[in-house]
Scaffold this active site. Structure first.
Site, PDB file in Angstrom:
ATOM      1  N   GLY A  44       9.487  -4.206  39.294  1.00  0.00           N
ATOM      2  CA  GLY A  44      10.220  -4.068  38.042  1.00  0.00           C
ATOM      3  C   GLY A  44      11.488  -4.898  37.938  1.00  0.00           C
ATOM      4  O   GLY A  44      11.944  -5.229  36.857  1.00  0.00           O
ATOM      5  N   ASP A 103      15.896   6.522  37.071  1.00  0.00           N
ATOM      6  CA  ASP A 103      15.433   7.702  36.335  1.00  0.00           C
ATOM      7  C   ASP A 103      15.787   8.946  37.150  1.00  0.00           C
ATOM      8  O   ASP A 103      16.906   9.470  37.046  1.00  0.00           O
ATOM      9  CB  ASP A 103      13.924   7.549  36.091  1.00  0.00           C
ATOM     10  CG  ASP A 103      13.318   8.704  35.319  1.00  0.00           C
ATOM     11  OD1 ASP A 103      14.071   9.494  34.740  1.00  0.00           O
ATOM     12  OD2 ASP A 103      12.073   8.821  35.295  1.00  0.00           O
TER      13      ASP A 103
HETATM   14  P1  IMP Z   1      13.247   6.973  39.962  1.00  0.00           P
HETATM   15  O1  IMP Z   1      12.992   7.038  41.441  1.00  0.00           O
HETATM   16  O2  IMP Z   1      12.694   8.171  39.241  1.00  0.00           O
HETATM   17  O3  IMP Z   1      14.685   6.714  39.619  1.00  0.00           O
HETATM   18  O4  IMP Z   1      12.364   5.832  39.380  1.00  0.00           O
HETATM   19  C1  IMP Z   1      12.567   4.503  39.613  1.00  0.00           C
HETATM   20  C2  IMP Z   1      11.329   3.720  39.268  1.00  0.00           C
HETATM   21  O5  IMP Z   1      10.417   4.434  38.428  1.00  0.00           O
HETATM   22  C3  IMP Z   1      11.741   2.508  38.468  1.00  0.00           C
HETATM   23  O6  IMP Z   1      12.044   1.433  39.312  1.00  0.00           O
HETATM   24  C4  IMP Z   1      10.530   2.247  37.624  1.00  0.00           C
HETATM   25  O7  IMP Z   1       9.627   1.438  38.330  1.00  0.00           O
HETATM   26  C5  IMP Z   1       9.910   3.616  37.407  1.00  0.00           C
HETATM   27  N1  IMP Z   1      10.292   4.168  36.074  1.00  0.00           N
HETATM   28  C6  IMP Z   1      11.208   5.112  35.797  1.00  0.00           C
HETATM   29  N2  IMP Z   1      11.290   5.351  34.462  1.00  0.00           N
HETATM   30  C7  IMP Z   1      10.392   4.512  33.897  1.00  0.00           C
HETATM   31  C8  IMP Z   1      10.016   4.247  32.525  1.00  0.00           C
HETATM   32  O8  IMP Z   1      10.522   4.819  31.542  1.00  0.00           O
HETATM   33  N3  IMP Z   1       9.046   3.301  32.358  1.00  0.00           N
HETATM   34  C9  IMP Z   1       8.467   2.627  33.376  1.00  0.00           C
HETATM   35  N4  IMP Z   1       8.793   2.834  34.658  1.00  0.00           N
HETATM   36  C10 IMP Z   1       9.754   3.761  34.926  1.00  0.00           C
END
Ligand code: IMP
Length: 180
Positions: A44, A103
């Site tokens: 990403g 996120d």
């Molecule tokens: P976290 O560990 O939940 O903070 O997520 C991080 C990863 O989840 C990011 O690097 C994204 O690859 C994926 N991610 C989180 N939210 C989204 C979204 O709204 N769309 C697509 N990918 C997401």
């Protein structure tokens, strides 16, 4: 052709370019003479990191880790897997992790703790997007491009089922795409 699957645009390409410019300028000032190691979390990070790097007018080193926490759906599964490790010693280095979005915060937390455990001098997070309402671990990114509501977004590196990473803006998918 991809536009037709998008319900609304949240962050335009022009806004993203401006974010990269401003963040790059600030990082250049804050990391002058520190020779930071800028780590991108694949996949990403790719488009935003590319623009951000060209806005940083200092010496730096670039590295990548391939990390996965989503498995094709729209909810984070929470268990963070390292698919490809960094391969660069981090002892005593100042590290900037670049992300597309924070996120739940779990991915960054795991990677940050790992790099600190390996002896990094400092580890900070520079993210294009922040979704603070999604947070389940305590983590505040040091550099945030823009904050978005708790919606599933795609584009500028962010995917749904490995698609839409190449959209030139960040948008919300039409629900019928993931309800198919
Ligand atoms: P976290 O560990 O939940 O903070 O997520 C991080 C990863 O989840 C990011 O690097 C994204 O690859 C994926 N991610 C989180 N939210 C989204 C979204 O709204 N769309 C697509 N990918 C997401």
């Amino acid at each position: 052709m991809l536009d037709k699957d998008i319900e609304k645009v949240l962050v335009t390409q022009e806004e993203i370019f401006q974010i990269a410019k401003d963040m790059g300028k600030k990082l250049s000032k804050d990391y002058k003479d520190k020779f930071p190691l800028v780590i991108g979390l694949l996949k990403g990070c790719v488009p935003f990191m590319g623009y951000l790097l060209t806005e940083m007018d200092i010496h730096l080193e670039v590295g990548f880790m391939d990390v996965s926490s989503y498995h094709g759906g729209i909810e984070s599964v929470g268990d963070v897997q390292i698919l490809k490790d960094l391969g660069i010693p981090v002892h005593d280095r100042h590290i900037i992790i670049t992300e597309d979005i924070v996120d739940t915060g779990k991915t960054i937390k795991v990677i940050k703790d790992l790099l600190l455990y390996r002896g990094a001098k400092s580890v900070i997070v520079a993210t294009l997007l922040d979704k603070p309402e999604g947070r389940v671990v305590q983590l505040v990114p040091e550099y945030i491009g823009t904050t978005i509501p708790k919606e599933f977004v795609v584009g500028f590196g962010l995917d749904y089922d490995e698609k839409y990473r190449n959209l030139p803006y960040v948008g919300v998918l039409k629900p019928e795409i993931y309800n198919k």
